[in-house]
Design an enzyme around this catalytic site. Sequence first.
Site, PDB file in Angstrom:
ATOM      1  N   GLN A  87       0.838  -1.199   0.000  1.00  0.00           N
ATOM      2  CA  GLN A  87       0.000   0.000   0.000  1.00  0.00           C
ATOM      3  C   GLN A  87       0.874   1.251   0.000  1.00  0.00           C
ATOM      4  OE1 GLN A  87      -2.185  -2.155   3.450  1.00  0.00           O
ATOM      5  NE2 GLN A  87      -3.454  -0.403   2.962  1.00  0.00           N
ATOM      6  N   ASN A  88       2.174   1.070   0.172  1.00  0.00           N
ATOM      7  CA  ASN A  88       3.098   2.204   0.259  1.00  0.00           C
ATOM      8  C   ASN A  88       3.479   2.709  -1.129  1.00  0.00           C
ATOM      9  OD1 ASN A  88       3.019   1.763   3.011  1.00  0.00           O
ATOM     10  ND2 ASN A  88       4.886   0.549   3.028  1.00  0.00           N
ATOM     11  N   ASP A  90       6.347   4.457  -1.530  1.00  0.00           N
ATOM     12  CA  ASP A  90       7.807   4.535  -1.610  1.00  0.00           C
ATOM     13  C   ASP A  90       8.356   3.338  -2.398  1.00  0.00           C
ATOM     14  OD1 ASP A  90       8.455   2.249   0.217  1.00  0.00           O
ATOM     15  OD2 ASP A  90       7.571   3.521   1.761  1.00  0.00           O
ATOM     16  N   HIS A 105      -1.296   1.656  -4.456  1.00  0.00           N
ATOM     17  CA  HIS A 105      -1.690   3.059  -4.370  1.00  0.00           C
ATOM     18  C   HIS A 105      -0.804   3.987  -5.188  1.00  0.00           C
ATOM     19  CE1 HIS A 105      -3.699   1.903  -0.303  1.00  0.00           C
ATOM     20  NE2 HIS A 105      -4.428   1.581  -1.344  1.00  0.00           N
ATOM     21  N   GLY A 176       2.640  -4.306   9.069  1.00  0.00           N
ATOM     22  CA  GLY A 176       2.512  -2.862   9.239  1.00  0.00           C
ATOM     23  C   GLY A 176       1.243  -2.254   8.698  1.00  0.00           C
TER      24      GLY A 176
END
Length: 230
Positions: A87-88, A90, A105, A176
């Site tokens: 979902q990050n 980066d 995302h 996380g």
Amino acid sequence: MKKKIVVLTGAGMSVESGLRTFRDSDGLWEEYPVQQVATHEGWEANPELVTNFYNMLRKKCWNVKPNEGHRLVAELEKNYNVTVVTQNVDNLHEQAGSTKVIHLHGELMKVCSSRDVDDPRYIRELTPDDCEVKPGTKAGDGSLLRPYIVFFGEAVPNISLAAEEAQEADIFIIIGTSLNVYPAAGLIHYVRPDVPIYLIDPNPVNAGGRVEQIQKGASEGMRELIEKLG
């Protein structure tokens, strides 16, 4: 034949690298209202503000490194067929060495056409030396260059691909994430009933009886899980 591991990661994966989450009490949404910087309406209203917000995030991102958790996920590839679904936005999984990463995302280090976000002809990857987009810069189709980010309210184009991966998993690992953000949280329902699911997060997460939680941070939790997997 190697067993298949699918790893779903959220913002907590990158916290140890120094990237703040968006939703925590000191998160970025406290300073930058989501409606202004992460919605299509916000983009339409003030593309300069949105462009500068993501310029700021890119600079922060290039100044951090993958943490041990990222590296341990990448090392799973020595013994398993691994797909990371994140979902990050980066690129720390890629920096750590993971070779198959699905970004749900979007990707902070890419920009695209604001007329057709997913047109590959106009998706451009930025570099550490060239990571700032000047407001007003145009894409190849003449539209404004926008962040290659899935804004709130927009469709998540890679979710079907991620669901297919989840269905094929022999082991499913969640790191996380509180499993509150959909559609990503729904991926757990695609995992076959006989497949073990492990969740690594320092905070208690109500994920149902079949999920085994390791209540630790990403790095410490991954060390424990690797021991458990043998």
